[in-house]
Write a protein that holds these residues in place. Structure first.
Motif, PDB file in Angstrom:
ATOM      1  N   PRO A   5      27.330  44.757  44.921  1.00  0.00           N
ATOM      2  CA  PRO A   5      26.224  45.084  43.999  1.00  0.00           C
ATOM      3  C   PRO A   5      25.584  46.405  44.407  1.00  0.00           C
ATOM      4  N   ALA A   6      24.973  46.973  43.235  1.00  0.00           N
ATOM      5  CA  ALA A   6      24.518  48.194  43.317  1.00  0.00           C
ATOM      6  C   ALA A   6      22.950  48.191  43.727  1.00  0.00           C
ATOM      7  N   ALA A  36      25.179  57.942  43.147  1.00  0.00           N
ATOM      8  CA  ALA A  36      24.464  58.702  42.193  1.00  0.00           C
ATOM      9  C   ALA A  36      23.109  59.277  42.968  1.00  0.00           C
ATOM     10  N   THR A  37      22.820  60.417  42.618  1.00  0.00           N
ATOM     11  CA  THR A  37      21.462  60.950  42.954  1.00  0.00           C
ATOM     12  C   THR A  37      20.520  61.347  41.911  1.00  0.00           C
ATOM     13  N   GLY A  38      19.135  61.181  41.917  1.00  0.00           N
ATOM     14  CA  GLY A  38      18.388  61.967  41.015  1.00  0.00           C
ATOM     15  C   GLY A  38      18.383  61.199  39.716  1.00  0.00           C
ATOM     16  N   ALA A  43      19.093  56.521  35.845  1.00  0.00           N
ATOM     17  CA  ALA A  43      19.958  55.968  34.655  1.00  0.00           C
ATOM     18  C   ALA A  43      21.205  55.031  34.625  1.00  0.00           C
ATOM     19  N   ALA A  44      21.552  54.844  35.996  1.00  0.00           N
ATOM     20  CA  ALA A  44      22.676  53.990  36.266  1.00  0.00           C
ATOM     21  C   ALA A  44      22.073  52.637  36.362  1.00  0.00           C
ATOM     22  N   ALA A  45      23.245  51.557  36.030  1.00  0.00           N
ATOM     23  CA  ALA A  45      22.915  50.299  36.240  1.00  0.00           C
ATOM     24  C   ALA A  45      22.782  49.922  37.652  1.00  0.00           C
ATOM     25  N   ALA A  46      21.914  49.219  37.956  1.00  0.00           N
ATOM     26  CA  ALA A  46      21.551  48.545  39.426  1.00  0.00           C
ATOM     27  C   ALA A  46      21.490  47.039  39.597  1.00  0.00           C
TER      28      ALA A  46
END
Length: 430
Positions: A5-6, A36-38, A43-46
Motif C-alpha cells: 500500500p502507498a 514521488a515528492t512534491g 497527484a498520485a493515488a495513495a
C-alpha cells in the motif's frame, strides 16, 4: 507480486541534507521507496494519507557508535531493547560497538549479531568489528574476515592500541584491504587512571583528571600515521577543541580523516560532575566550556562530520557507587534529538546542520550512500514534532539503562513515527 500500500505524507517540512532541500512538501512511500515528492506525490493515488502539518520529515538518523550489550551483558540491555530505544530516538541505523561479551573479534560473533538483529531489531544494525583480538590493543584481529562477515568498519571500542608500531601496522593492513578504521584517540599513559577532565572541577573535588593532551597527542599521532599509510580513518568521540582544529587542518591537506562527537559533549561541560553525579562519568570526559564551543563549531563547519549517541546502557549497580568506582557512560540514544534541539533553541546550532550530522555525515564517514528523501531512495525516514515535549524517566525510557541525561526535565522534540524500508519501525505512544 502485488505492490505494498502507498502512503502519502502531507504538509511536513522536508529537511534533506544530501540534496539541500528544506521546504514543505509531500512524500509518497511505495514498495519501500520514496516513490514521488512534491506535486507528483500530491497527484498520485495513495492508500492512506498522513497529515504531518507542523512536523519535520528527515532521513532516518544513523548512529556510528552505540552499545547494544549483546551478546552478553543481559542485565544492561539487548539488541531488542536498545534498538527499540534507538528507533524511539529517530534512528533507523545504528553501528553496534565491538565491546560486547564476547568481543566481536570473529566472523562467528559478527554473524550472531546480524542474525539476532534481523530477528529482534526494528531498525538496521551494522556491526563494528574489533581491530585487535579481545580489544587488547596488541594482536590484530582477522580484519578481512570481519569485514567479509558484515562489519562496516573496525574499531577498538573505547580501548587504545598498545603503541604506535601496532597502530601503524593496523592502519597499513586496513589500507591494503580498503577497510575503514574507527578509532577513539586517547594516549593510555597520559590518561592513566583518570575519569574526569583535568580542570577546575577535578581540582576542587579532588578527582583524578585526564588532561586534554591525552586526546590531542593521540589525534596528532593517528593523523600523521593515517597520512603516511593512506588509510581511511575516522576519529571517534572527540572531546577537545584542539582536536577539531587538527582534523580540519588534516582534511585541508587531503588526509582521509573524518570525526564525530557525542551529543552530550556538545551540551554539557565538566560542571555536570560538580555534584558527583555518576551519570556524567564519561569516557572521554566532559571538558571545558571552551572545548564545548570548539566542538559545536566543528559540527557547524563540517570538520566534525557526525554526532553520535555513544549510548552505553548500564544496570543500576554500575552507576550506584562512589563516582570513581562507577562505570562510564550515559543511556543517551533516546535523548540525542532533544539535546540537539536544545542547542538549536539556544542559537548554538542550526537545524539543518544538526540533521546533517545525524544523517549524511555518518553515512559518508562509513563510505555509504547518504540517506535521502529523493525519488527512488530507500524510505528510511523520521517524522518529528519539534514543538512537543517529553520527560525522561525510569518509566518512560525504553532502554534498559535508566541513567539518561536531564532526567525529570521537559525535553523538546518528540519522534512521532519512524519508517525503515517503508515499514513502520516505531510509532509514538502517548
Amino acid at each position: 507480486m502485488n505492490s505494498t500500500p502507498a502512503l502519502r505524507i502531507e504538509n511536513g517540512r522536508v529537511i534533506d541534507p544530501h540534496t539541500g532541500r528544506d521546504e514543505q512538501q509531500s512524500l509518497l512511500i511505495r514498495d519501500g521507496l520514496i516513490a514521488a515528492t512534491g506535486s507528483e506525490a500530491d497527484a498520485a493515488a495513495a492508500d492512506s494519507v498522513l497529515d504531518a502539518a507542523g512536523g519535520l520529515l528527515t532521513p532516518g538518523f544513523i548512529d556510528l557508535y552505540c552499545n547494544l550489550r549483546e551478546p552478553g551483558n543481559g542485565q544492561k540491555g539487548s539488541i531488542a531493547s536498545e534498538s527499540r530505544a534507538a528507533a524511539r530516538g529517530g534512528f533507523t541505523t545504528v553501528c553496534a560497538a565491538p565491546d560486547s561479551s564476547p568481543v566481536n573479534d570473529s566472523s562467528a560473533i559478527t554473524h550472531l549479531i546480524r542474525d539476532v538483529a534481523e530477528r529482534d531489531a526494528p531498525i538496521r544494525v551494522l556491526p563494528l568489528g574489533a581491530a585487535t583480538k579481545g580489544l587488547s590493543g596488541e594482536l590484530l584481529s582477522d580484519m578481512v574476515g570481519l569485514t567479509g562477515a558484515g562489519c562496516v568498519a573496525l574499531s577498538n571500542g573505547s580501548e587504545t592500541l598498545v603503541n604506535a608500531r601496532v597502530l601503524r601496522r593496523c592502519m597499513a593492513y586496513a589500507r591494503t584491504f580498503g577497510i575503514t578504521l574507527m578509532l577513539h584517540p586517547q594516549n593510555h599513559a597520559l590518561a592513566a587512571d583518570g575519569f574526569a577532565h583535568d580542570g577546575l572541577v577535578t581540582a576542587r573535588l579532588g578527582l583524578l583528571g585526564i588532561p586534554e593532551v591525552a586526546e590531542t597527542a593521540a589525534v596528532m599521532e593517528m593523523i600523521l600515521l593515517a597520512e603516511e599509510t593512506g588509510v581511511r580513518l575516522h576519529l571517534s568521540q572527540l572531546s577537545c577543541a584542539r582536536s577539531v582544529d587538527m582534523v580540519a587542518q588534516a582534511r585541508s591537506r587531503g588526509v582521509a580523516v573524518t570525526a564525530d562527537v557525542a551529543m552530550h559533549h556538545l551540551l554539557f561541560t565538566e560542571q555536570a560532575l560538580a555534584d558527583f553525579d555518576s551519570r556524567y562519568h564519561l569516557q572521554p570526559p566532559l571538558r571545558s566550556e571552551e572545548d564545548r564551543q570548539g566542538l559545536i563549531e566543528g559540527v557547524r563547519s563540517g570538520a566534525i562530520s557526525a554526532i553520535v549517541s555513544q549510548h552505553q546502557p548500564h544496570d543500576p549497580a554500575a552507576k550506584n557507587a562512589p563516582l570513581g568506582d562507577t562505570e562510564a557512560g550515559l543511556s543517551s540514544i533516546e535523548s540525542v534529538l532533544s539535546m540537539g534541539l536544545m542547542l538549536v533553541e539556544r542559537g548554538e546550532l542550526e537545524l539543518p546542520a544538526l540533521i546533517r550530522a545525524l544523517t549524511t555525515g555518518p553515512a559518508q564517514a562509513l563510505g555509504l550512500t547518504p540517506p535521502s528523501l529523493s525519488v527512488g531512495q530507500v524510505a528510511d525516514l523520521c517524522w518529528i514534532d519539534p514543538q512537543a515535549h517529553w520527560t525522561a524517566s525510569a518509566d518512560s525510557l525504553l532502554s534498559v539503562g535508566k541513567h539518561a541525561p536531564l532526567l525529570g526535565t521537559p525535553l523538546p522534540g518528540v519522534v512521532n513515527q519512524v519508517w525503515v524500508d517503508g515499514d513502520v519501525a516505531y510509532t509514538r505512544q502517548d
